[in-house]
Design an enzyme around this catalytic site. Structure first.
Site, mmCIF file in Angstrom:
data_model
loop_
_atom_site.group_PDB
_atom_site.id
_atom_site.type_symbol
_atom_site.label_atom_id
_atom_site.label_comp_id
_atom_site.label_asym_id
_atom_site.label_seq_id
_atom_site.Cartn_x
_atom_site.Cartn_y
_atom_site.Cartn_z
ATOM 1 N N GLY A 87 27.876 -36.213 -12.305
ATOM 2 C CA GLY A 87 29.064 -35.812 -13.068
ATOM 3 C C GLY A 87 30.328 -36.313 -12.417
ATOM 4 O O GLY A 87 30.313 -36.822 -11.298
ATOM 5 N N GLY A 123 37.090 -34.885 -4.117
ATOM 6 C CA GLY A 123 37.735 -35.213 -5.395
ATOM 7 C C GLY A 123 38.903 -36.177 -5.268
ATOM 8 O O GLY A 123 39.610 -36.438 -6.241
ATOM 9 N N ARG A 173 42.360 -45.097 -15.280
ATOM 10 C CA ARG A 173 41.380 -46.058 -15.761
ATOM 11 C C ARG A 173 41.208 -45.949 -17.276
ATOM 12 O O ARG A 173 41.272 -44.864 -17.836
ATOM 13 C CB ARG A 173 40.056 -45.771 -15.052
ATOM 14 C CG ARG A 173 38.891 -46.571 -15.560
ATOM 15 C CD ARG A 173 37.783 -46.571 -14.560
ATOM 16 N NE ARG A 173 36.916 -45.403 -14.700
ATOM 17 C CZ ARG A 173 35.802 -45.250 -13.982
ATOM 18 N NH1 ARG A 173 35.461 -46.153 -13.092
ATOM 19 N NH2 ARG A 173 35.059 -44.182 -14.134
ATOM 20 N N ARG A 180 27.365 -43.060 -19.972
ATOM 21 C CA ARG A 180 26.524 -43.878 -19.085
ATOM 22 C C ARG A 180 25.052 -43.663 -19.418
ATOM 23 O O ARG A 180 24.713 -42.672 -20.076
ATOM 24 C CB ARG A 180 26.768 -43.453 -17.628
ATOM 25 C CG ARG A 180 28.219 -43.482 -17.221
ATOM 26 C CD ARG A 180 28.569 -42.310 -16.295
ATOM 27 N NE ARG A 180 30.020 -42.181 -16.110
ATOM 28 C CZ ARG A 180 30.711 -42.798 -15.171
ATOM 29 N NH1 ARG A 180 30.082 -43.529 -14.288
ATOM 30 N NH2 ARG A 180 32.016 -42.663 -15.076
ATOM 31 N N ASP A 249 23.927 -44.203 -13.264
ATOM 32 C CA ASP A 249 25.181 -43.492 -13.587
ATOM 33 C C ASP A 249 26.372 -44.447 -13.584
ATOM 34 O O ASP A 249 27.470 -44.078 -13.987
ATOM 35 C CB ASP A 249 25.425 -42.335 -12.599
ATOM 36 C CG ASP A 249 25.404 -42.786 -11.156
ATOM 37 O OD1 ASP A 249 24.365 -43.319 -10.724
ATOM 38 O OD2 ASP A 249 26.419 -42.628 -10.459
HETATM 39 P P1 AMP Z 1 29.978 -43.385 -7.310
HETATM 40 O O1 AMP Z 1 29.193 -43.896 -6.164
HETATM 41 O O2 AMP Z 1 31.464 -43.605 -7.191
HETATM 42 O O3 AMP Z 1 29.460 -43.827 -8.640
HETATM 43 O O4 AMP Z 1 29.838 -41.813 -7.260
HETATM 44 C C1 AMP Z 1 28.618 -41.145 -7.331
HETATM 45 C C2 AMP Z 1 28.857 -39.683 -7.538
HETATM 46 O O5 AMP Z 1 29.594 -39.114 -6.461
HETATM 47 C C3 AMP Z 1 29.629 -39.339 -8.790
HETATM 48 O O6 AMP Z 1 29.088 -38.170 -9.319
HETATM 49 C C4 AMP Z 1 31.016 -39.122 -8.291
HETATM 50 O O7 AMP Z 1 31.749 -38.283 -9.145
HETATM 51 C C5 AMP Z 1 30.761 -38.476 -6.940
HETATM 52 N N1 AMP Z 1 31.876 -38.723 -6.010
HETATM 53 C C6 AMP Z 1 32.230 -39.900 -5.469
HETATM 54 N N2 AMP Z 1 33.290 -39.751 -4.659
HETATM 55 C C7 AMP Z 1 33.634 -38.461 -4.695
HETATM 56 C C8 AMP Z 1 34.653 -37.664 -4.061
HETATM 57 N N3 AMP Z 1 35.549 -38.199 -3.239
HETATM 58 N N4 AMP Z 1 34.695 -36.341 -4.349
HETATM 59 C C9 AMP Z 1 33.803 -35.798 -5.191
HETATM 60 N N5 AMP Z 1 32.822 -36.464 -5.797
HETATM 61 C C10 AMP Z 1 32.730 -37.783 -5.570
HETATM 62 MG MG MG Z 2 29.834 -43.787 -10.414
#
Ligand code: AMP
Ligand code: MG
Length: 494
Positions: A87, A123, A173, A180, A249
């Site tokens: 998510g 976040g 963005r 997805r 995802d």
């Molecule tokens: P990504 O590798 O960017 O596709 O992220 C994979 C998952 O990790 C997704 O569910 C993102 O929302 C979560 N995520 C990535 N970075 C953060 C962050 N700094 N804080 C919270 N969730 C994150």
């Molecule tokens: Mg991602």
């Protein structure tokens, strides 16, 4: 504040699909960059976006009353492992709107604070990954590769702790949709078939209008997504792009490049090149992308099998047939693009062979992928082969001969196809970019930006808008990295 034409089409779906989320309050928002051309396409008032109220809107701090910002639920296979609950952990969908080109697009904030899906994360986003995504996604757009785009970069006034401590930032963005493969998986693994169907109907209605009234619309959805992803990945590979985290995802049903993490453009050509620090086994290496594509799409097909026919065996057969098309579509698009990169009008077995031979020569001669291909133009233009040959480091006579023979074969095929010189040069120029967002340049831009200097960021963003046109003001962005500048690894920075 007027609602700026924002709608919330995603909230027409059941509440299991999302959570209402408010952006966190940031200490001091500052607009660092606004993509005015994209604002225009979105039909958003540029003067408003550049005002203080505009900054507050873009940073999610002062949203129109009717805005229902949400974070979306999804699952996903990450490096082959199913993670049932992911998510939007650091992203927030402000809403969507019909743009001037009649396409509906989402506006999403990335780095605006914790959500219900943040798990252990904060976040937040640091300025490094935000600048990287801005530059690479906009570059992809100008290279004619489907992609999410970047409307704005804001500083939050916070510090974010990653590999280094860096200024916090938000990326605004824009995407055709944020649905997805993982969104389908989220409901499929919970056996919520009605939700899977709702999602399929939603995305068909939103992005695949032409199949909406067709009897076999779900089958056509799968066909469309397979075709879109095959074309997308062929385009990536024709410019030497490595996505780096092709998890399900991060695989868009709208078939745009999405989630720029440790992505990179290759310098020297290497078939199995990996940049991402977390891709230890090379699952998402350059050439593997053509294999991971159909793997991810198989995961998508599994989620909608029950919609393809009432008989499971028949559904599996239908899905398999469609998935088998991936390779055909990929090869045909890839050969079409790469034959143009060699100056030919049409793809043929011969042009395919020549391209593959050139790749092998580039790999053994440690040649820069982008510069080598672009320098073919000068071979024809000035009848000067040296500009091309000097890209290869060959010590053995045999290799030098191979390269000379390759050039002879290339000339021969151009003659056989009766391609005149001027036409071939035009084709070479419009198919082989000069400006790509090179790793060492991005890192330099990020280093400077972290210290408060954004000149190079603005300059590079400008250069990337015309990737095929020579521009002497931007020579620094064109050059391959020196040995000491070479970037070996890239990081997610999450
Ligand atoms: P990504 O590798 O960017 O596709 O992220 C994979 C998952 O990790 C997704 O569910 C993102 O929302 C979560 N995520 C990535 N970075 C953060 C962050 N700094 N804080 C919270 N969730 C994150
Ligand atoms: Mg991602």
């Amino acid at each position: 504040m007027t609602n700026l034409g924002l709608e919330n089409s995603y909230t027409s779906l059941p509440t299991d699909f999302y959570r209402f989320t408010k952006p966190e309050v940031m200490p001091c928002l500052e607009l660092l960059k606004l993509n005015t051309e994209l604002a225009e396409l979105l039909d958003l008032d540029k003067d408003f976006l550049l005002s203080e109220d505009g900054t507050m809107f873009l940073g999610g701090q002062a949203l129109p009353e009717t805005t229902k910002s949400i974070s979306l639920a999804y699952a996903g296979h990450q490096f082959g492992q199913l993670v049932p609950q992911l998510g939007d952990g650091r992203a927030l969908l402000l809403g969507d709107k019909i743009c001037k080109d009649n396409q509906r697009r989402d506006i999403q904030l990335k780095g605006s604070g914790k959500t219900m899906f943040s798990r252990g994360g904060d976040g937040r986003a640091g300025i490094g990954p935000v600048i990287r995504e801005y530059l690479v996604s906009e570059s992809m757009h100008y290279l004619n590769i489907p992609t999410t785009r970047s409307l704005a970069v804001l500083l939050t006034g916070e510090k974010v702790i990653r590999e280094t401590i860096q200024p916090g930032a938000i990326l605004v963005r824009v995407a055709k949709s944020h649905v997805r493969v993982g969104t389908f998986q989220f409901f499929a693994i919970r056996d919520q078939k009605d939700h899977v169907q709702r999602l399929a109907d939603f995305i068909i209605d939103r992005d695949f209008q032409s199949i909406k009234t067709k009897k076999n619309k779900y089958r056509l959805l799968l066909e469309n997504v397979v075709e879109g992803q095959a074309n997308l990945i062929a385009k990536w590979m024709s410019v030497g792009f490595i996505h780096g985290v092709m998890n399900t995802d991060n695989t868009s049903i709208s078939c745009e490049t999405i989630d720029y993490g440790p992505c990179a453009f290759m310098d020297n050509y290497q078939e199995k090149k990996v940049f991402s620090s977390i891709d230890q086994f090379g699952r998402y290496s350059f050439s593997n992308q053509a294999l991971v594509g159909p793997w991810n799409l198989s995961r998508f097909a599994e989620t909608i099998l029950f919609l393809l026919s009432d008989d499971q065996d028949k559904s599996i057969k239908i899905a398999e047939e469609i998935l088998l098309n991936f390779e055909k579509i990929f090869n045909s698009t890839f050969n079409e693009i790469t034959s143009k990169k060699l100056g030919f009008r049409l793809a043929s077995k011969h042009s395919e062979k020549l391209y593959n031979e050139l790749l092998a020569l580039m790999e053994s001669g440690q040649a820069d992928f982008t510069i080598t291909l672009r320098s073919l133009e000068s071979v024809l233009q000035k009848s000067c082969q040296n500009n091309f040959i000097k890209n290869f480091v060959f010590h053995e006579k045999k290799q030098k001969n191979q390269l000379n023979n390759w050039l002879k074969d290339w000339h021969k095929l151009l003659e056989r196809e009766e391609v005149d010189k001027e036409t071939a040069i035009k084709r070479l120029r419009s198919s082989n970019p000069i400006f790509i967002p090179r790793n060492h340049i991005i890192e330099k831009v990020i280093r400077e930006a972290s210290e408060g200097n954004f000149d190079q960021f603005n300059q590079l963003a400008k250069a990337l808008k015309e990737p095929f046109t020579h521009n002497s003001s931007f020579v620094d962005f064109y050059n391959a990295p020196k040995k000491e500048e070479l970037v070996q690894q890239t990081f997610c920075g999450t």
